[in-house]
Design an enzyme around this catalytic site. Structure first.
Site, PDB file in Angstrom:
ATOM      1  N   ARG A 250       0.845  -1.207   0.000  1.00  0.00           N
ATOM      2  CA  ARG A 250       0.000   0.000   0.000  1.00  0.00           C
ATOM      3  C   ARG A 250       0.878   1.253   0.000  1.00  0.00           C
ATOM      4  O   ARG A 250       0.578   2.239  -0.676  1.00  0.00           O
ATOM      5  CB  ARG A 250      -0.930   0.002   1.213  1.00  0.00           C
TER       6      ARG A 250
ATOM      7  N   ASN B 168     -10.976  -4.354  -1.585  1.00  0.00           N
ATOM      8  CA  ASN B 168     -10.867  -3.256  -2.545  1.00  0.00           C
ATOM      9  C   ASN B 168      -9.858  -3.576  -3.653  1.00  0.00           C
ATOM     10  O   ASN B 168      -9.041  -4.482  -3.497  1.00  0.00           O
ATOM     11  CB  ASN B 168     -10.411  -1.989  -1.799  1.00  0.00           C
TER      12      ASN B 168
ATOM     13  N   CYS C  63     -19.406  -1.521   0.005  1.00  0.00           N
ATOM     14  CA  CYS C  63     -18.444  -0.589   0.593  1.00  0.00           C
ATOM     15  C   CYS C  63     -19.165   0.181   1.688  1.00  0.00           C
ATOM     16  O   CYS C  63     -20.312   0.610   1.498  1.00  0.00           O
ATOM     17  CB  CYS C  63     -17.923   0.360  -0.486  1.00  0.00           C
ATOM     18  N   ASP C  64     -18.510   0.379   2.801  1.00  0.00           N
ATOM     19  CA  ASP C  64     -19.159   1.068   3.927  1.00  0.00           C
ATOM     20  C   ASP C  64     -18.989   2.587   3.869  1.00  0.00           C
ATOM     21  O   ASP C  64     -19.409   3.292   4.771  1.00  0.00           O
ATOM     22  CB  ASP C  64     -18.626   0.540   5.259  1.00  0.00           C
TER      23      ASP C  64
ATOM     24  N   HIS D 270     -16.497   4.439  -4.677  1.00  0.00           N
ATOM     25  CA  HIS D 270     -15.720   5.631  -4.326  1.00  0.00           C
ATOM     26  C   HIS D 270     -15.809   6.703  -5.409  1.00  0.00           C
ATOM     27  O   HIS D 270     -14.875   7.467  -5.612  1.00  0.00           O
ATOM     28  CB  HIS D 270     -14.246   5.276  -4.071  1.00  0.00           C
TER      29      HIS D 270
ATOM     30  N   TYR E  43     -14.566  10.821  -1.884  1.00  0.00           N
ATOM     31  CA  TYR E  43     -13.446  10.312  -2.677  1.00  0.00           C
ATOM     32  C   TYR E  43     -13.351  10.993  -4.037  1.00  0.00           C
ATOM     33  O   TYR E  43     -12.321  10.894  -4.709  1.00  0.00           O
ATOM     34  CB  TYR E  43     -13.571   8.798  -2.882  1.00  0.00           C
TER      35      TYR E  43
ATOM     36  N   ARG F  60      -0.709   7.890   4.000  1.00  0.00           N
ATOM     37  CA  ARG F  60      -1.726   7.229   4.825  1.00  0.00           C
ATOM     38  C   ARG F  60      -1.268   5.846   5.287  1.00  0.00           C
ATOM     39  O   ARG F  60      -1.544   5.435   6.408  1.00  0.00           O
ATOM     40  CB  ARG F  60      -3.016   7.115   4.005  1.00  0.00           C
TER      41      ARG F  60
END
Length: 442
Positions: free
Chosen positions: A95, A149, A171-172, A201, A264, A284
């Site tokens: 990531r 994702n 997706c929450d 998103h 997003y 992040r």
């Protein structure tokens, strides 16, 4: 009487697992439980989480619920009723590369959006297809509830290889947005019937009907968003990046006040602003590694050392409850309404039918029933979505065909990228960084 369920969490070592388990325990009357299985290819993370979940079960008085951790798919999936999938192929280390490589070229560096999201998608497709294959082999009647994702990309890949798989993609983020709005402006989200469309998103609210107030409250929420920026809700409290994201919702709404946007969209509509405020050396991913990841390790360490007082330190939020509500709606035919990621097939009438879209849908015993929006969407939203859909489909083509040319086309068409020259540079770096995970592209 409902049979007690066996739940397997694929990606069991995730820091989100305790939130899911807490939601399961809180809803034991709707989702009775006999066994929890944690499946992860990282044995250390899985063992840490096993200790934490075991501690939670004992603390909450669920001593009759079996708990196990395993790296063996046959053990993990045989006979299970639900699989909650939240895998992260490559972990936080990859990531970090997803975020930093694009930033070094002046592009958005984000885990699900932009070229970082595409790099993650190329890894996730293989990982999730492997999980779905195991489930088809060992538990073909089980439901897979997927949080992995990037949702639009991985759901398209699964649809192509396993068209009959019993999988629901959700997706929450919409729930987090709604809860944040409700807390800030004095509403109760439980009274809302929201209508929303887009890609994962990448979408917009068209109405939020409040059953108690008996009206659409979206116009007044838009007015509030344009004049008063929101503070993050409790589950994101103290998180600087989420506060910045919700600040950007006000910027988007002031410029495009016809709808409430998914936050997003800042990565696509204001990519220059996102890059300007980004720290190329501390993204992040670094925050998560030094926050949630470190916190989880410390809790597991305390349990190993025999600490007996309450050591749980999680902010559970809405993530776990959302996936549990999906499971109970399937199990009990509750026909609850969710925002789900589904093949379009006319839900958005003037968008290509094979797009993977996020729209309201009901879940009952027979599965998912998407809602048709009936009216065409506007050209601005349609144009943005068509380009992004094409880019995502090209990426999935690249994965299955091993095509460098399709990957380059996908990277070039991504809505965060200004030209093919930089797209090629980032693609070539991503190929080198992902040798262990991507298929060979020729």
């Amino acid at each position: 009487m409902i049979k007690k369920q066996i739940i397997t969490i694929a990606g069991g070592g995730s820091t989100y697992t305790p939130g899911i388990i807490q939601a399961v325990l809180n809803n034991a009357n709707r989702l009775p439980l006999s066994e929890i299985r944690l499946y992860d290819i990282d044995p250390q993370r899985n063992e840490d989480m096993y200790l934490i979940i075991q501690y939670m079960l004992k603390k909450e008085g669920f001593t009759d619920v079996m708990i196990s951790s395993t790296e063996d798919p046959k053990t993990a999936f045989t006979g299970c009723d639900f699989i909650f999938s939240q895998i992260r192929v490559g972990g936080m280390k990859m990531r970090e590369k997803d975020e930093k490589i694009p930033l070094n070229h002046g592009l958005v560096g984000q885990e699900t959006c932009g070229l970082g999201g595409f790099a993650y998608g190329m890894r996730s497709m293989g990982g999730l297809l492997e999980i779905v294959g195991y489930v088809q082999k060992y538990a073909p009647e089980a439901w897979i509830l997927n949080y992995t994702n990037p949702e639009s990309i991985v759901s398209e890949a699964v649809r192509r290889q396993y068209p009959k798989a019993k999988m629901i993609n959700a997706c929450d983020m919409t729930i987090s947005i709604e809860e944040t709005i409700a807390v800030n402006y004095g509403y109760d989200r439980k009274n809302w019937i929201p209508t929303y469309y887009g890609l994962n998103h990448f979408g917009w609210y068209t109405s939020i009907y409040d059953k108690k107030l008996k009206k659409d409250v979206m116009p007044e929420i838009i007015e509030k968003l344009t004049t008063k920026e929101m503070k993050v809700a409790e589950f994101n409290e103290g998180d600087k990046t989420w506060q910045e994201a919700f600040n950007m919702m006000s910027v988007i709404t002031r410029n495009f006040p016809q709808n409430i946007p998914n936050n997003y969209l800042e990565y696509y509509l204001y990519s220059d602003m996102v890059v300007e405020k980004a720290d190329k050396n501390y993204t992040r991913a670094n925050m998560v590694m030094n926050g949630r990841e470190k916190n989880t390790k410390e809790m597991a360490k305390k349990i190993r050392s025999g600490v007996t007082e309450d050591i749980l330190n999680f902010n559970f939020g809405e993530h776990g409850q959302y996936i549990v509500d999906m499971a109970t709606s399937l199990l009990n035919d509750e026909r609850q309404r969710f925002m789900l990621i589904v093949p379009n097939q006319g839900a958005i009438p003037n968008l290509r039918s094979d797009a993977v879209v996020e729209v309201p849908a009901y879940i009952g015993a027979a599965g998912v029933e998407p809602i048709s929006l009936r009216e065409p969407i506007n050209d601005f939203h349609k144009g943005l979505m068509e380009a992004q859909v094409a880019a995502e489909k090209l990426l999935v083509d690249a994965y299955f065909e091993g095509s460098y040319q399709k990957a380059l086309q996908a990277f070039t068409l991504n809505q965060t990228v200004p030209n093919a020259r930089v797209a090629k540079k980032v693609l070539d770096e991503m190929i080198e960084a992902n040798k262990e995970y991507w298929p060979e592209l020729v």
